[in-house]
Design a protein around this motif. Structure first.
Motif, short mmCIF file in Angstrom:
data_model
loop_
_atom_site.label_atom_id
_atom_site.label_comp_id
_atom_site.label_asym_id
_atom_site.label_seq_id
_atom_site.Cartn_x
_atom_site.Cartn_y
_atom_site.Cartn_z
N LYS A 128 61.08 74.29 5.50
CA LYS A 128 62.50 74.11 5.81
C LYS A 128 62.70 73.60 7.23
N THR A 129 61.94 74.17 8.17
CA THR A 129 62.05 73.74 9.56
C THR A 129 61.58 72.30 9.72
N VAL A 130 60.48 71.98 9.06
CA VAL A 130 59.96 70.61 9.13
C VAL A 130 60.95 69.63 8.53
N ARG A 131 61.55 70.00 7.39
CA ARG A 131 62.52 69.13 6.74
C ARG A 131 63.75 68.90 7.63
N ALA A 132 64.21 69.96 8.25
CA ALA A 132 65.37 69.82 9.14
C ALA A 132 65.05 68.92 10.32
N TRP A 133 63.84 69.06 10.87
CA TRP A 133 63.43 68.20 11.99
C TRP A 133 63.38 66.74 11.54
N LEU A 134 62.84 66.52 10.35
CA LEU A 134 62.71 65.17 9.84
C LEU A 134 64.05 64.51 9.58
N GLU A 135 65.00 65.27 9.07
CA GLU A 135 66.28 64.71 8.66
C GLU A 135 67.32 64.68 9.78
N LEU A 260 58.83 67.82 21.04
CA LEU A 260 57.90 68.70 20.34
C LEU A 260 58.33 68.90 18.89
N MET A 261 57.38 68.75 18.00
CA MET A 261 57.64 68.97 16.57
C MET A 261 57.62 70.47 16.27
N PRO A 262 58.12 70.87 15.08
CA PRO A 262 58.05 72.28 14.70
C PRO A 262 56.60 72.75 14.57
N GLY A 263 56.39 74.04 14.66
CA GLY A 263 55.05 74.58 14.54
C GLY A 263 54.45 74.32 13.17
N TYR A 264 53.13 74.12 13.11
CA TYR A 264 52.38 73.91 11.88
C TYR A 264 52.91 72.70 11.10
N ILE A 272 46.97 61.50 12.41
CA ILE A 272 46.71 61.02 11.06
C ILE A 272 47.91 61.28 10.16
N ALA A 273 48.55 62.43 10.32
CA ALA A 273 49.56 62.85 9.36
C ALA A 273 50.98 62.41 9.69
N THR A 274 51.29 62.17 10.94
CA THR A 274 52.69 61.88 11.28
C THR A 274 53.16 60.55 10.71
N ALA A 275 52.25 59.68 10.31
CA ALA A 275 52.66 58.44 9.65
C ALA A 275 53.45 58.76 8.39
N ARG A 276 53.14 59.88 7.76
CA ARG A 276 53.87 60.25 6.56
C ARG A 276 55.31 60.62 6.89
N PHE A 277 55.52 61.25 8.06
CA PHE A 277 56.88 61.51 8.52
C PHE A 277 57.63 60.20 8.64
N LYS A 278 57.02 59.25 9.33
CA LYS A 278 57.67 57.97 9.59
C LYS A 278 57.95 57.23 8.30
N ASN A 279 56.96 57.18 7.39
CA ASN A 279 57.13 56.46 6.15
C ASN A 279 58.20 57.10 5.27
N GLU A 280 58.22 58.43 5.23
CA GLU A 280 59.19 59.12 4.40
C GLU A 280 60.59 58.91 4.93
N TYR A 281 60.73 58.95 6.25
CA TYR A 281 62.05 58.75 6.85
C TYR A 281 62.50 57.31 6.62
#
Length: 285
Positions: A128-135, A260-264, A272-281
């Protein structure tokens, strides 16, 4: 054939039209019936024999034992993992049989092998925290960077060790996790890198500990090489939140901003993984 016997119909064409089949098929059936009776019309399903094993039972044990005892690297035929290409080369060297990589995959599955990832530890993630940060937070960062004609980049630091299992899959018997042998000398270096949204990459390699001095030195070079302000997105490592780093950022607000991104989130290694944040957004906008 009963329709033909009492002369109900006189030609193959008439019989074919009556039963809804081709005239050629009707003729073949009638000739078979006249020569062998009703038994000759029974459908005989003949199973086609599959391709024989190119590798005999005696030879098969040799590559399997080699895969259990050695890595491709130790046999000088590939990297640290048993990929299809590496197994293909092993089979060629040991048995003289040349196979395609696709054939190797089928052959391995037939004998109980599957491609497996090395075991890795799961890290807790607050979805939920990650999703809120992303959106919410990330779109705001991206909008600010666009208004300032600044660069958005994702940063992380990680260690490279000679005794660390390499990423990827290695073929092994089903249910038996493969083991990648590593150098016992445990050589190690540390890397900090920054990847921009459009693929630009900055990095530094160092052998000591990751400290505020290392981070600020890297950020200073990053700002100079980028030639404009950079909004850096990274994890919540203690060094990123240290007093010394916060003081440096305060003095260089016009050059660098650290977010700073949310924890975990999303994984231990963000590069490696943050590209998925960018692509999803990006897919939502």
């Amino acid at each position: 054939m009963a329709a033909l016997e009492p002369d109900t119909v006189r030609t193959y064409r008439q019989a074919a039209e009556m039963f809804g089949v081709s005239e050629r098929s009707m003729g073949s059936w009638w000739r078979a019936y006249r020569s062998g009776g009703r038994e000759a019309l029974a459908v005989r399903r003949i199973r086609r024999p599959g391709p024989q094993e190119l590798i005999s039972d005696e030879e098969r044990g040799t590559p399997f034992q080699a895969m259990a005892d050695y890595s491709p690297e130790e046999l000088l035929i590939g990297g640290p993992l048993w990929t299809r290409a590496a197994v293909r080369e092993l089979i060629r060297v040991v048995t003289g049989v040349v196979m395609t990589e696709r054939g190797v995959g089928k052959w391995l599955r037939r004998h109980g092998f599957t491609p497996q990832r090395p075991a890795r530890r799961a890290y807790q993630q607050q979805e939920k925290t990650v999703r809120a940060w992303l959106e919410e937070e990330y779109p705001a960062i991206a909008a600010r960077a666009k208004a300032e004609k600044a660069q958005v980049a994702w940063a992380d630091q990680y260690g490279l060790r000679s005794d660390t299992a390499p990423p990827g899959r290695s073929w092994a018997p089903k249910g038996r996790t493969p083991v990648a042998r590593a150098n016992g000398r445990r050589l190690r270096v540390n890397v900090m890198s920054d990847i921009a949204s459009r693929g630009a990459l900055w990095f530094t390699v160092f052998t000591g500990r990751f400290t505020a001095k290392v981070l600020t030195g890297f950020l200073d070079r990053l700002a100079r090489q980028a030639g404009r302000k950079v909004h850096v997105i990274t994890d919540r490592h203690p060094v990123h939140r240290s007093k010394a780093v916060r003081a440096w950022l305060y003095e260089n607000t016009d050059r660098i901003e650290l977010h700073l991104m949310p924890g975990y989130s999303p994984e231990l290694n963000h590069d490696i993984a943050t590209a998925r944040f960018k692509n999803e957004y990006a897919s939502k906008t």
